[in-house]
Design an enzyme around this catalytic site. Structure first.
Site, PDB file in Angstrom:
ATOM      1  N   GLU A  29       0.829  -1.210   0.000  1.00 35.23           N
ATOM      2  CA  GLU A  29       0.000   0.000   0.000  1.00 35.23           C
ATOM      3  C   GLU A  29       0.861   1.256   0.000  1.00 35.23           C
ATOM      4  O   GLU A  29       0.616   2.197  -0.761  1.00 35.23           O
ATOM      5  CB  GLU A  29      -0.925   0.006   1.232  1.00 35.23           C
ATOM      6  CG  GLU A  29      -1.944  -1.134   1.271  1.00 35.23           C
ATOM      7  CD  GLU A  29      -2.931  -1.103   0.108  1.00 35.23           C
ATOM      8  OE1 GLU A  29      -3.036  -0.075  -0.575  1.00 35.23           O
ATOM      9  OE2 GLU A  29      -3.593  -2.139  -0.132  1.00 35.23           O
TER      10      GLU A  29
ATOM     11  N   ASN B 231       1.217   3.937  -3.096  1.00 35.31           N
ATOM     12  CA  ASN B 231       0.947   5.371  -2.937  1.00 35.31           C
ATOM     13  C   ASN B 231       2.086   6.223  -3.484  1.00 35.31           C
ATOM     14  O   ASN B 231       1.856   7.216  -4.169  1.00 35.31           O
ATOM     15  CB  ASN B 231       0.702   5.707  -1.461  1.00 35.31           C
ATOM     16  CG  ASN B 231      -0.715   5.353  -1.029  1.00 35.31           C
ATOM     17  OD1 ASN B 231      -1.551   4.999  -1.861  1.00 35.31           O
ATOM     18  ND2 ASN B 231      -0.974   5.435   0.261  1.00 35.31           N
TER      19      ASN B 231
ATOM     20  N   ARG C  46     -10.069   3.598  -7.287  1.00 36.28           N
ATOM     21  CA  ARG C  46      -9.146   3.917  -6.195  1.00 36.28           C
ATOM     22  C   ARG C  46      -9.956   3.894  -4.900  1.00 36.28           C
ATOM     23  O   ARG C  46     -10.863   4.696  -4.718  1.00 36.28           O
ATOM     24  CB  ARG C  46      -8.547   5.306  -6.458  1.00 36.28           C
ATOM     25  CG  ARG C  46      -7.292   5.596  -5.720  1.00 36.28           C
ATOM     26  CD  ARG C  46      -6.136   4.685  -6.042  1.00 36.28           C
ATOM     27  NE  ARG C  46      -5.610   4.873  -7.405  1.00 36.28           N
ATOM     28  CZ  ARG C  46      -4.941   3.960  -8.075  1.00 36.28           C
ATOM     29  NH1 ARG C  46      -4.697   2.785  -7.528  1.00 36.28           N
ATOM     30  NH2 ARG C  46      -4.525   4.182  -9.293  1.00 36.28           N
TER      31      ARG C  46
HETATM   32  N1  LIG Z   1       3.099   9.193  -1.122  1.00 36.94           N
HETATM   33  C1  LIG Z   1       2.056  10.037  -1.293  1.00 36.94           C
HETATM   34  N2  LIG Z   1       2.242  11.212  -1.951  1.00 36.94           N
HETATM   35  C2  LIG Z   1       1.225  12.066  -2.130  1.00 36.94           C
HETATM   36  N3  LIG Z   1      -0.032  11.833  -1.693  1.00 36.94           N
HETATM   37  C3  LIG Z   1      -0.281  10.687  -1.043  1.00 36.94           C
HETATM   38  C4  LIG Z   1       0.737   9.734  -0.822  1.00 36.94           C
HETATM   39  N4  LIG Z   1       0.207   8.693  -0.127  1.00 36.94           N
HETATM   40  C5  LIG Z   1      -1.088   8.999   0.052  1.00 36.94           C
HETATM   41  N5  LIG Z   1      -1.395  10.179  -0.501  1.00 36.94           N
HETATM   42  C6  LIG Z   1      -2.722  10.859  -0.459  1.00 36.94           C
HETATM   43  O1  LIG Z   1      -3.526  10.198   0.523  1.00 36.94           O
HETATM   44  C7  LIG Z   1      -4.751   9.760  -0.062  1.00 36.94           C
HETATM   45  C8  LIG Z   1      -5.260   8.517   0.634  1.00 36.94           C
HETATM   46  O2  LIG Z   1      -4.361   7.427   0.423  1.00 36.94           O
HETATM   47  P1  LIG Z   1      -4.892   5.931   0.541  1.00 36.94           P
HETATM   48  O3  LIG Z   1      -5.580   5.758   1.858  1.00 36.94           O
HETATM   49  O4  LIG Z   1      -3.725   5.044   0.275  1.00 36.94           O
HETATM   50  O5  LIG Z   1      -5.980   5.788  -0.590  1.00 36.94           O
HETATM   51  P2  LIG Z   1      -5.806   5.753  -2.196  1.00 36.94           P
HETATM   52  O6  LIG Z   1      -4.369   5.457  -2.499  1.00 36.94           O
HETATM   53  O7  LIG Z   1      -6.719   4.664  -2.653  1.00 36.94           O
HETATM   54  O8  LIG Z   1      -6.211   7.111  -2.702  1.00 36.94           O
HETATM   55  C9  LIG Z   1      -4.440   9.592  -1.516  1.00 36.94           C
HETATM   56  O9  LIG Z   1      -5.592   9.661  -2.348  1.00 36.94           O
HETATM   57  C10 LIG Z   1      -3.462  10.733  -1.770  1.00 36.94           C
HETATM   58  O10 LIG Z   1      -4.135  11.945  -1.984  1.00 36.94           O
END
Ligand SMILES: Nc1ncnc2c1ncn2[C@@H]1O[C@H](COP(=O)(O)OP(=O)(O)O)[C@@H](O)[C@H]1O
Ligand SMILES: Nc1ncnc2c1ncn2[C@@H]1O[C@H](COP(=O)(O)OP(=O)(O)O)[C@@H](O)[C@H]1O
Lengths: 147, 110, 147, 110
Positions: A48, A52, A106
């Site tokens: 996960e 991301n 997503r």
């Molecule tokens: N490494 C990252 N860089 C930038 N934004 C991130 C990162 N990890 C997470 N995010 C932000 O956090 C939100 C939630 O992440 P997550 O719970 O993994 O759900 P998803 O990946 O399905 O959108 C993402 O939609 C994104 O906007």
């Protein structure tokens, strides 16, 4: 740090590299002789966090991802680091079902899964300054065996 | 990821082998799209060979469910391993899609 | 370098990390959909080179090992780098059954196995200046499949 | 690496599971040493669960062979996977140690 075992893996944020990162950290964690569900937890949380860094950190392009994993006694610490756009509202991002991605496939479950798999999930991020996710898991001692 | 497909009249059977993550979910999406002719009203997704799934894989499964539901079709899952089952349960997927032990069962009952 | 995929893995020269390096490079090579024997070749060659960096490079102590693996089209290049004592006579070291280790269980087959598994094995080393092993393998195109 | 041991009179059976490399070869060495009492004259090494071997693993096998030979004992191998067999052949190990399909066979014939 006395008897810690640390590794660093660096790669480009491509979807096909998520599996490589998962497998590498799982191979390190395997040194603790974990149960299969424990190992699955590590795989999922790393998957996960690295996903991301692959889909959110560098929109429209790719960038560097660094995975730093450390075993100290029976504690695994994994840092997933990117140098991408960062997260403006961390609290909101961590909410289950929250996603900034308009793609309906997503799920917004990345952080929720990390939290259900690990004992501790720390997020350091700021807009334009990249993101570091720190995952921590303790592996309770198991009865000694011939292995 | 290995993807096998088989069409039986209105039924499309898709068998996956490997790990279902962001990268392979994309391949699964394309493979299903390719074979989802207008005549297909039932999608049987056999996860027997899937040894790992994360939220990207989950999204791809739910995306196919949404797609087939929009054309009033049905979708079911076949034989999942413990890690996959745990994740499907955690996300409530098994509340909206039936899970069968074998393709034969799925074809009889779904 | 246009469409290459590269990773770098860094760790400490401990015997238990040989498996981690092997698994990481195999996971990268898996992106080419290789046959099982091809993947076994990669595992074995990496295992031998990383084992050498673990047992020969830093006698009586441990040190840093860097594994740099790159996929370009269907060519895998793996560099195993240590900063240890180096090899004085490379030609002699590469001879099958040659080992400087007095332990009779040390087979002297490391280089021989690397060569039988890979298309090319290059050694750069000098006393006191560490060792770089470069392993190169081509994966012939296979008929396209649904995967 | 999982290591199981069983002693039957003069026979020591050792069963390995996992990958036999520098790290796990050390464990195998210690495990055998520990159980190699003076009465043991036959070592059956079951490699059924070994999915990978390199020159360090090979060295550990040959080391046990040398050790048991010195006390005029015998050693044999049981059921190896293709990668392991390939390496054992490459190194000529199968010329000096018999390989059996099963422990039963090994105990009957060796
Ligand atoms: N490494 C990252 N860089 C930038 N934004 C991130 C990162 N990890 C997470 N995010 C932000 O956090 C939100 C939630 O992440 P997550 O719970 O993994 O759900 P998803 O990946 O399905 O959108 C993402 O939609 C994104 O906007
Ligand atoms: N990374 C290294 N650093 C220093 N010496 C090395 C290194 N790799 C190999 N050597 C030397 O080359 C010899 C032959 O290596 P190899 O064929 O792998 O056999 P073995 O490891 O069983 O000795 C070793 O005994 C050692 O002297």
């Amino acid at each position: 740090m006395e008897d810690c075992n640390e590794l660093v893996l660096e790669f480009v944020s491509r979807p096909e590299n998520v599996a490589v990162a998962r497998v590498t950290v799982a191979a390190l964690a395997a040194q603790l002789d974990p149960s299969l569900p424990e190992l699955d937890d590590v795989r999922l949380a790393v998957s996960e966090a690295v996903t991301n860094a692959t889909i959110h950190a560098y929109p429209g392009t790719t960038g560097r991802v660094v995975v730093r994993a450390r075993l100290c006694q029976r504690r695994l610490t994994v840092e997933i680091i990117d140098y991408g756009q960062g997260i403006a509202d961390i609290e909101q991002a961590r909410q289950p079902s929250f996603s900034t991605d308009p793609n309906p496939e997503r799920m917004g479950l990345g952080f929720a899964f990390m939290e259900s798999c690990m004992d501790q999930v720390e997020v350091e991020s700021a807009p334009g300054r990249g993101t570091t996710i720190r995952l921590i898991k303790e592996f309770p001692e198991v009865p000694a065996e011939d292995s | 990821m290995r993807i096998d497909k088989q069409t039986n009249g209105e039924t499309l059977i898709v068998r996956l082998d490997g790990e279902l993550d962001e990268h392979t979910a994309q391949k699964m999406r394309e493979a299903v799209q390719e074979s989802l002719g207008d005549e297909i009203t039932r999608l049987v997704l056999n996860l027997h060979g899937v040894t790992f799934i994360d939220s990207s894989g989950l999204g791809a499964i739910l995306g196919r469910f949404r797609e087939i539901s929009q054309r009033n079709g049905r979708m079911c899952l076949v034989s999942v391993n413990p890690q996959v089952r745990h994740i499907l349960e955690l996300a409530g997927v098994l509340k909206i899609m039936p899970l069968y032990r074998s393709e034969t069962r799925a074809l009889e009952e779904a």
